[in-house]
Design an enzyme around this catalytic site. Structure first.
Site, PDB file in Angstrom:
ATOM      1  N   CYS A   2       0.841  -1.195   0.000  1.00 24.86           N
ATOM      2  CA  CYS A   2       0.000   0.000   0.000  1.00 24.86           C
ATOM      3  C   CYS A   2       0.878   1.247   0.000  1.00 24.86           C
ATOM      4  O   CYS A   2       1.998   1.250   0.475  1.00 24.86           O
ATOM      5  CB  CYS A   2      -0.867   0.020   1.245  1.00 24.86           C
ATOM      6  SG  CYS A   2      -1.830  -1.474   1.433  1.00 24.86           S
ATOM      7  N   ARG A  27       3.691   1.130  -7.331  1.00 21.18           N
ATOM      8  CA  ARG A  27       3.814  -0.040  -6.461  1.00 21.18           C
ATOM      9  C   ARG A  27       2.660  -1.006  -6.633  1.00 21.18           C
ATOM     10  O   ARG A  27       2.695  -2.106  -6.099  1.00 21.18           O
ATOM     11  CB  ARG A  27       3.879   0.406  -5.007  1.00 21.18           C
ATOM     12  CG  ARG A  27       4.913   1.450  -4.745  1.00 21.18           C
ATOM     13  CD  ARG A  27       4.438   2.404  -3.691  1.00 21.18           C
ATOM     14  NE  ARG A  27       4.442   1.771  -2.403  1.00 21.18           N
ATOM     15  CZ  ARG A  27       5.372   1.999  -1.481  1.00 21.18           C
ATOM     16  NH1 ARG A  27       6.336   2.841  -1.761  1.00 21.18           N
ATOM     17  NH2 ARG A  27       5.333   1.412  -0.329  1.00 21.18           N
ATOM     18  N   TRP A  74      -3.474  -2.169  -1.625  1.00 21.28           N
ATOM     19  CA  TRP A  74      -3.245  -3.425  -2.340  1.00 21.28           C
ATOM     20  C   TRP A  74      -3.897  -4.471  -1.452  1.00 21.28           C
ATOM     21  O   TRP A  74      -3.392  -4.798  -0.389  1.00 21.28           O
ATOM     22  CB  TRP A  74      -1.743  -3.651  -2.495  1.00 21.28           C
ATOM     23  CG  TRP A  74      -1.391  -4.832  -3.343  1.00 21.28           C
ATOM     24  CD1 TRP A  74      -1.531  -4.948  -4.696  1.00 21.28           C
ATOM     25  CD2 TRP A  74      -0.840  -6.071  -2.898  1.00 21.28           C
ATOM     26  NE1 TRP A  74      -1.095  -6.174  -5.121  1.00 21.28           N
ATOM     27  CE2 TRP A  74      -0.667  -6.887  -4.049  1.00 21.28           C
ATOM     28  CE3 TRP A  74      -0.471  -6.576  -1.667  1.00 21.28           C
ATOM     29  CZ2 TRP A  74      -0.129  -8.163  -3.989  1.00 21.28           C
ATOM     30  CZ3 TRP A  74       0.063  -7.858  -1.604  1.00 21.28           C
ATOM     31  CH2 TRP A  74       0.214  -8.635  -2.746  1.00 21.28           C
ATOM     32  N   ASN A 100      -0.826   0.020   6.384  1.00 18.28           N
ATOM     33  CA  ASN A 100      -0.178  -0.958   5.494  1.00 18.28           C
ATOM     34  C   ASN A 100       0.304  -2.085   6.399  1.00 18.28           C
ATOM     35  O   ASN A 100       0.923  -1.822   7.431  1.00 18.28           O
ATOM     36  CB  ASN A 100       0.998  -0.317   4.758  1.00 18.28           C
ATOM     37  CG  ASN A 100       1.688  -1.304   3.831  1.00 18.28           C
ATOM     38  OD1 ASN A 100       1.073  -2.269   3.371  1.00 18.28           O
ATOM     39  ND2 ASN A 100       2.963  -1.089   3.584  1.00 18.28           N
ATOM     40  N   GLY A 101       0.009  -3.329   6.046  1.00 20.10           N
ATOM     41  CA  GLY A 101       0.435  -4.469   6.868  1.00 20.10           C
ATOM     42  C   GLY A 101      -0.728  -5.421   7.081  1.00 20.10           C
ATOM     43  O   GLY A 101      -1.766  -5.303   6.435  1.00 20.10           O
ATOM     44  N   GLU A 482      14.452 -16.191 -14.857  1.00 16.58           N
ATOM     45  CA  GLU A 482      14.122 -14.755 -14.822  1.00 16.58           C
ATOM     46  C   GLU A 482      13.360 -14.345 -16.068  1.00 16.58           C
ATOM     47  O   GLU A 482      12.400 -13.580 -16.006  1.00 16.58           O
ATOM     48  CB  GLU A 482      15.407 -13.946 -14.669  1.00 16.58           C
ATOM     49  CG  GLU A 482      15.247 -12.444 -14.755  1.00 16.58           C
ATOM     50  CD  GLU A 482      14.339 -11.862 -13.672  1.00 16.58           C
ATOM     51  OE1 GLU A 482      13.984 -12.588 -12.727  1.00 16.58           O
ATOM     52  OE2 GLU A 482      13.960 -10.678 -13.802  1.00 16.58           O
ATOM     53  N   LYS A 486       9.635 -12.645 -16.037  1.00 15.68           N
ATOM     54  CA  LYS A 486       9.324 -11.371 -16.711  1.00 15.68           C
ATOM     55  C   LYS A 486       8.090 -11.542 -17.599  1.00 15.68           C
ATOM     56  O   LYS A 486       7.172 -10.729 -17.595  1.00 15.68           O
ATOM     57  CB  LYS A 486      10.518 -10.909 -17.530  1.00 15.68           C
ATOM     58  CG  LYS A 486      11.693 -10.418 -16.718  1.00 15.68           C
ATOM     59  CD  LYS A 486      11.508  -9.055 -16.129  1.00 15.68           C
ATOM     60  CE  LYS A 486      11.131  -8.873 -14.730  1.00 15.68           C
ATOM     61  NZ  LYS A 486      11.633  -9.565 -13.625  1.00 15.68           N
ATOM     62  N   GLU A 489       4.813 -12.177 -15.473  1.00 19.10           N
ATOM     63  CA  GLU A 489       4.283 -11.141 -14.568  1.00 19.10           C
ATOM     64  C   GLU A 489       3.779  -9.909 -15.300  1.00 19.10           C
ATOM     65  O   GLU A 489       3.004  -9.138 -14.739  1.00 19.10           O
ATOM     66  CB  GLU A 489       5.303 -10.757 -13.513  1.00 19.10           C
ATOM     67  CG  GLU A 489       6.558 -10.085 -14.010  1.00 19.10           C
ATOM     68  CD  GLU A 489       7.458  -9.666 -12.859  1.00 19.10           C
ATOM     69  OE1 GLU A 489       6.985  -9.308 -11.777  1.00 19.10           O
ATOM     70  OE2 GLU A 489       8.684  -9.687 -13.051  1.00 19.10           O
ATOM     71  N   HIS A 505      13.769 -35.443 -18.441  1.00 20.77           N
ATOM     72  CA  HIS A 505      13.184 -36.116 -17.265  1.00 20.77           C
ATOM     73  C   HIS A 505      11.710 -35.803 -17.127  1.00 20.77           C
ATOM     74  O   HIS A 505      11.156 -35.842 -16.033  1.00 20.77           O
ATOM     75  CB  HIS A 505      13.967 -35.695 -16.009  1.00 20.77           C
ATOM     76  CG  HIS A 505      15.413 -36.073 -16.067  1.00 20.77           C
ATOM     77  ND1 HIS A 505      15.854 -37.368 -15.972  1.00 20.77           N
ATOM     78  CD2 HIS A 505      16.504 -35.318 -16.310  1.00 20.77           C
ATOM     79  CE1 HIS A 505      17.161 -37.401 -16.100  1.00 20.77           C
ATOM     80  NE2 HIS A 505      17.594 -36.164 -16.307  1.00 20.77           N
ATOM     81  N   LYS A 604       5.007  -3.608  -6.139  1.00 23.62           N
ATOM     82  CA  LYS A 604       6.446  -3.445  -6.370  1.00 23.62           C
ATOM     83  C   LYS A 604       7.248  -4.003  -5.207  1.00 23.62           C
ATOM     84  O   LYS A 604       8.313  -4.551  -5.388  1.00 23.62           O
ATOM     85  CB  LYS A 604       6.789  -1.967  -6.557  1.00 23.62           C
ATOM     86  CG  LYS A 604       8.266  -1.701  -6.800  1.00 23.62           C
ATOM     87  CD  LYS A 604       8.789  -2.415  -8.025  1.00 23.62           C
ATOM     88  CE  LYS A 604      10.257  -2.214  -8.250  1.00 23.62           C
ATOM     89  NZ  LYS A 604      10.790  -3.056  -9.336  1.00 23.62           N
TER      90      LYS A 604
HETATM   91  C1  AGP Z   1      10.416  -8.992 -10.002  1.00 26.57           C
HETATM   92  O1  AGP Z   1      10.158  -8.640 -11.355  1.00 26.57           O
HETATM   93  C2  AGP Z   1       9.153  -9.068  -9.201  1.00 26.57           C
HETATM   94  N1  AGP Z   1       8.469  -7.842  -9.224  1.00 26.57           N
HETATM   95  C3  AGP Z   1       9.347  -9.652  -7.815  1.00 26.57           C
HETATM   96  O2  AGP Z   1       9.639 -11.012  -8.012  1.00 26.57           O
HETATM   97  C4  AGP Z   1      10.473  -9.058  -6.940  1.00 26.57           C
HETATM   98  O3  AGP Z   1      11.731  -9.383  -7.478  1.00 26.57           O
HETATM   99  C5  AGP Z   1      10.372  -9.695  -5.544  1.00 26.57           C
HETATM  100  O4  AGP Z   1       9.136  -9.328  -4.987  1.00 26.57           O
HETATM  101  C6  AGP Z   1      11.510  -9.278  -4.608  1.00 26.57           C
HETATM  102  O5  AGP Z   1      11.487  -7.893  -4.428  1.00 26.57           O
HETATM  103  P1  AGP Z   1      12.761  -7.188  -3.710  1.00 26.57           P
HETATM  104  O6  AGP Z   1      13.937  -7.388  -4.626  1.00 26.57           O
HETATM  105  O7  AGP Z   1      12.358  -5.755  -3.578  1.00 26.57           O
HETATM  106  O8  AGP Z   1      12.959  -7.872  -2.400  1.00 26.57           O
END
Ligand code: AGP
Length: 609
Positions: A2, A27, A74, A100-101, A482, A486, A489, A505, A604
């Protein structure tokens, strides 16, 4: 995570709140709202959806005032809708909170409060805080907040505004970041530096268990038990243009194209080419620890975990030190064995990921030295680590991490080089070759970026594929992970990364002419093995895309498409190989009209479990 902002001062508060929320919308959120105190009235305006909806609504309402709260939500508990949006109010309508939390004991508290006659309006866990404060309020909002929080289990970044005490805001923090911005006759509270950078560069980072009473003229910091704490005023250095898109359509594209510079910044002042090693100032007090380290445990989540996976190859190959890489979310709950001589590397762009923070705290409790590899200066993980290295990538706004990843890899390479040289595992000549390759890397990144049109054309051909496989070996296997992340997401296409040798396998059953298989097949000691894997896929009519070295005429024969990248030292190839994958995911997502900078369901920085 949030977005939180509070303001008290001479300015019209609504524009300050909306501007701050706008700066934090990267975010990820699903609803937004503000609370404003004016003419003896506490008015709350909330919307589901984007801040633009909130702005339109507020433009139609005249809400003058100089103190207020703003929030982007969020959703964790309760649907992302108007009712559950923050700010939330108590039963009297005189106390507004933004949170937030996660309040873990909210159901018990809610039952107790309902039995005392409180009526709840939302499905959120956060609302219990407002009613708890109401329960304890007897003319002293600060005391009521302290008493309410003493009942709460869980995490909070909280700001409270009280109609009957219109000259102050109360802020409290446990597990979710809160920063106080210090102005002239005005003060701000926010969960992100980006929300306050236009008003002040002087900030105080609240720590867990702290509470602040914020008025126009001063900020008083204490522990929840009223013990005074003296907080350091820190200066923010990044500039506002670093959090604007400039000529780019999306932050993500801007950040992909910033990588030549962000990688330079990660190395600035750290490359010792004559000695063939690296200098990392943040580790200055740990020379002895690093000389004696028996094992590294690397903790991270998501992209940062992928960086840690590559860090394992780097440190073991360049320094001969055992490394294990752990999902932070798993490590924190499995009662891990942490032997003497263990050093933990906590990798986190935001420095606020709750799983990584909790895992590093667990490791510290078990006696490990914890070093943070973070991007956000002053973030919680950075401050709670024993030491560490900032990656200096600058603010990363796009939810999908790009430049932070390559800067994390750069720093991990510098660390592995430094360790290898100081422990005599790596000779000077090899170290000099690596420092030379590192110094050439930013220009090679630019060469890859120059191929962006070619990758955009490829995206046009692949945008409707329902599934993808990403395969490689060695340190490029985590790059395959990775690349798949990408794509998943930001374009919402299902994609999997896999070690190429694992295909036989089981997963090779997936291969047919409809399955795009993207190989990273660049120079390295497993190059020939990857060619065999490509042939296995080719034999089953797989649709092959390959990231190859410039001039490679072998793999071209098997692939439907190739993307050429410059050769570099094999330890650095992941940094170059990931860039076409970032671009491919970006262009496919744009072609699919996805919200590239704020993908659905994502934040984010994940500060809730
Ligand atoms: C990465 O593209 C994602 N948004 C997500 O996996 C991110 O890397 C993960 O939440 C870790 O975030 P941080 O590096 O801020 O700890």
């Amino acid at each position: 995570m949030c977005g939180i902002i509070g303001y008290i001062g001479p300015r019209e508060v609504v524009p300050v709140l909306l501007n701050g929320l706008k700066r934090m919308e990267y975010r990820g959120y699903d609803s937004a709202g503000v609370a404003v105190l004016h003419d003896g009235e506490l008015s709350v305006t909330k919307v589901s959806g984007k801040i633009a909806n909130l702005r339109d609504l507020l433009d139609s309402l005249d809400k003058p005032g100089n103190i207020g709260l703003g929030h982007t939500r969020w959703a964790t508990h309760g649907e992302p809708n108007h009712t559950n949006a923050h700010p939330l109010i108590d039963g009297t309508g005189k106390i507004a909170i933004i949170h937030n939390g996660i309040i873990e004991n909210h159901l018990l508290l809610k039952t107790q409060l309902i039995s005392k006659g409180h009526e709840f309006k939302t499905e959120t866990d956060s609302e219990v805080i407002a009613h708890l404060i109401e329960e304890f309020y007897d003319g002293d909002i600060e005391q009521a907040v302290r008493l309410a929080l003493s009942q709460v289990k869980g995490t909070y970044g909280l700001v409270v505004l009280c109609h009957d005490e219109p000259d102050k805001l109360i802020a409290a923090r446990l597990g979710s970041p809160l920063i106080i911005g210090l102005g002239e006759g005005e003060n701000l509270i926010a969960s992100d530096l980006a929300a306050m950078i236009e008003y002040t560069r002087n900030v105080i980072f609240l720590d867990d268990g702290e509470l602040a009473v914020v008025t126009r003229e001063k900020v008083v910091n204490t522990k929840l038990n009223r013990q005074t704490v003296n907080k350091k005023v820190e200066q923010i250095f990044f500039n506002i243009e670093e959090i604007e898109k400039d000529k780019y359509p999306h932050f993500m594209l801007k950040e992909i194209f910033e990588q030549p510079n962000s990688i330079r910044d990660a190395m600035r002042g750290r490359l010792l080419e004559d000695e063939g090693t690296a200098r990392l100032g943040g580790l200055h007090n740990f020379e002895g620890t690093l000389q004696e380290v028996k094992r590294f445990i690397i903790l991270g989540c998501g992209t940062s975990w992928h960086a840690g996976m590559i860090g394992e190859y780097l440190i073991e190959e360049l320094a001969g030190i055992p490394v294990e890489v752990e999902y932070a979310s798993e490590f924190r709950y499995r009662n891990p064995v942490v032997e003497p001589g263990t050093v933990v590397l906590a990798i986190s762009q935001s420095g606020e990921t709750i799983d990584t923070l909790a895992a590093m705290r667990e490791a510290k409790k078990k006696g490990a030295t914890v070093l943070g590899i973070c991007n956000v200066v002053g973030s919680t993980i950075a401050r709670e680590s024993d030491g560490g290295v900032y990656i200096h990538a600058g603010p990363e706004i796009g939810v999908a991490s790009t430049k932070a990843f390559t800067s994390q890899l750069t720093v991990l390479t510098l660390l592995a080089l430094k360790l290898g040289r100081q422990r005599g595992f790596l000779d000077k000549a090899t170290g000099q070759m690596l420092t030379q390759a590192l110094s050439e890397l930013p220009d090679k990144v630019s060469e890859v970026l120059a191929r962006s049109n070619e990758i955009e054309e490829l995206a046009e051909q692949l945008k409707s594929k329902p599934n993808f496989l990403y395969l490689s070996r060695g340190a490029n296997f985590p790059v395959a992970l990775e690349g798949a992340l990408k794509l998943k997401e930001i374009s919402y296409i299902h994609a999997e990364g896999y070690p190429a040798a694992e295909m036989k396998h089981g997963p090779i059953a997936l291969i047919d002419e409809n399955m795009p298989v993207l190989f990273i097949a660049v120079n390295g000691h497993t190059y020939e093995k990857v060619i065999s894997n490509i042939e296995e896929v080719k034999a089953r009519k797989g649709y092959i895309i390959a990231v190859i070295n410039e001039g490679d005429e072998v793999i071209r024969q098997f692939a439907h498409h190739v993307i050429e990248i410059p050769r570099t030292n094999s330890h650095l190839s992941p940094i170059l190989a990931v860039i076409p994958l970032q671009l491919l995911a970006y262009y496919i997502a744009v072609l699919r009209r996805c919200d590239v900078d704020q993908p659905r369901n994502l934040a984010k920085s994940v500060t809730v479990e």
